[in-house]
Design an enzyme around this catalytic site. Structure first.
Site, PDB file in Angstrom:
ATOM      1  N   CYS A  53       1.123   5.232  -2.595  1.00 17.67           N
ATOM      2  CA  CYS A  53       1.678   3.909  -2.907  1.00 17.67           C
ATOM      3  C   CYS A  53       1.509   3.542  -4.380  1.00 17.67           C
ATOM      4  O   CYS A  53       1.926   2.467  -4.805  1.00 17.67           O
ATOM      5  CB  CYS A  53       0.997   2.843  -2.038  1.00 17.67           C
ATOM      6  N   LYS A  54       0.899   4.423  -5.169  1.00 22.85           N
ATOM      7  CA  LYS A  54       0.500   4.058  -6.545  1.00 22.85           C
ATOM      8  C   LYS A  54       1.672   3.574  -7.391  1.00 22.85           C
ATOM      9  O   LYS A  54       1.557   2.589  -8.120  1.00 22.85           O
ATOM     10  CB  LYS A  54      -0.175   5.259  -7.212  1.00 22.85           C
TER      11      LYS A  54
END
Length: 318
Positions: free
Chosen positions: A213-214
């Site tokens: 999800c970065k």
């Protein structure tokens, strides 16, 4: 005349410690002490019923009543409460014949494969659900009902890149095939596992992926990347989609942050484009609204099928 002797000052009387005030009755909004929290929790949790023989640890510098201690039973209590809410429905299904029971979207046993697995919480949760159903079935059988709930699962595959998470999975799920890289799961008959052995991907009817999800997160508000920008988030997500296309599991669950480009991700996952919304900006970065009709092009292949030839950035198609 003899001088009058000076009187020595009398020794100061020792001060008595102030009497302890009786503890005032706590108001409803007052914070509870750790001891009070333990006492309250002991009323609500039956340790034996939770299949947990341990008790609360003694007071110490590292003991916190926040639910992260393995002996707390909080997670088991939450899942147990959820299972009990649908327990009657689940137990009613045990009265069905096996063929009727398998008429739903999933067949039992559930065959779980995970990717970007982390600590493999889905497998742990399925185990807790089964424990709760075991207890409910035992109680139901004592009351003259069916005893077999039919809920069985197998944890067949994990895929995790971080070495310390690989170690956790290997230690806690020793019979599960463990692969290191989701981007290398497809394209060949065998895949190299974390031990360097050639393995085949096991059969699965339930695939769960918590892809990176970065690059989608709002914490990177000035440097967020879209799916096609080839960041870690886009690469792991597209690799999970390739896995779906190759393995065709009956059900898939994706987990990511709230602000991920979910509408476009849905198009990738389902392989369907809502043409009436084709001009809507569904991505994260570098997108002008524009006109998708200029860039969305299809071709007909040798087998007479429509194939996507050019794709604008606001559309999730390959």
């Amino acid at each position: 005349a003899a001088a009058a002797a000076k009187k020595k000052p009398a020794a100061a009387a020792a001060k008595k410690p102030p009497a302890k005030k009786s503890a005032a009755k706590k108001k409803s909004g007052d914070a509870m002490t750790f001891e009070e929290m333990k006492a309250e929790k002991a009323k609500d949790i039956d340790v034996k019923k939770l299949n947990n023989p341990q008790s609360f640890p003694d007071d110490g510098p590292y003991v916190e009543p926040v639910g992260i201690d393995a002996t707390g039973g909080i997670v088991e209590g939450i899942i147990g409460g959820m299972v009990q809410k649908v327990g009657k429905l689940l137990l009613a299904s045990t009265k069905l014949e096996e063929e009727e029971r398998n008429d739903g979207e999933l067949e039992f046993p559930l065959k779980l494969n995970t990717a970007c697995s982390g600590t493999d919480a889905p497998s742990i949760a399925l185990g807790l659900v089964k424990e709760c159903l075991d207890r409910l079935s035992t109680e139901n059988e004592k009351d003259g009902g069916a005893g077999d709930h039919g809920f069985e699962y197998e944890h067949n595959m994990s895929c995790e890149l971080e070495p310390f998470k690989q170690a956790y999975i290997s230690r806690n799920f020793p019979d599960t095939k463990l692969f290191p890289d989701i981007t290398k799961l497809t394209g060949g008959k065998t895949v190299t596992d974390v031990y360097g052995r050639a393995q085949t991907i096991p059969e699965s009817n339930l695939f769960i992926a918590g892809t990176s999800c970065k690059d989608f997160s709002m914490l990177k508000s000035s440097h967020r990347k879209d799916i096609e920008d080839k960041g870690t988030s886009g690469e792991t997500f597209l690799a999970a989609v390739e896995y779906l296309e190759q393995e065709q599991p009956k059900m898939a669950i994706f987990e990511n942050v709230q602000n991920a480009p979910w509408e476009k991700m849905q198009e990738y996952i389902e392989g369907r484009i809502d043409l009436k919304d084709r001009n809507d900006a569904k991505g994260i970065t570098g997108m002008k609204k524009g006109n998708a009709d200029k860039d969305l092009k299809f071709e007909i292949d040798d087998q007479g099928r429509y194939v996507v030839a050019e794709v604008p950035k606001q559309i999730g198609a390959r």
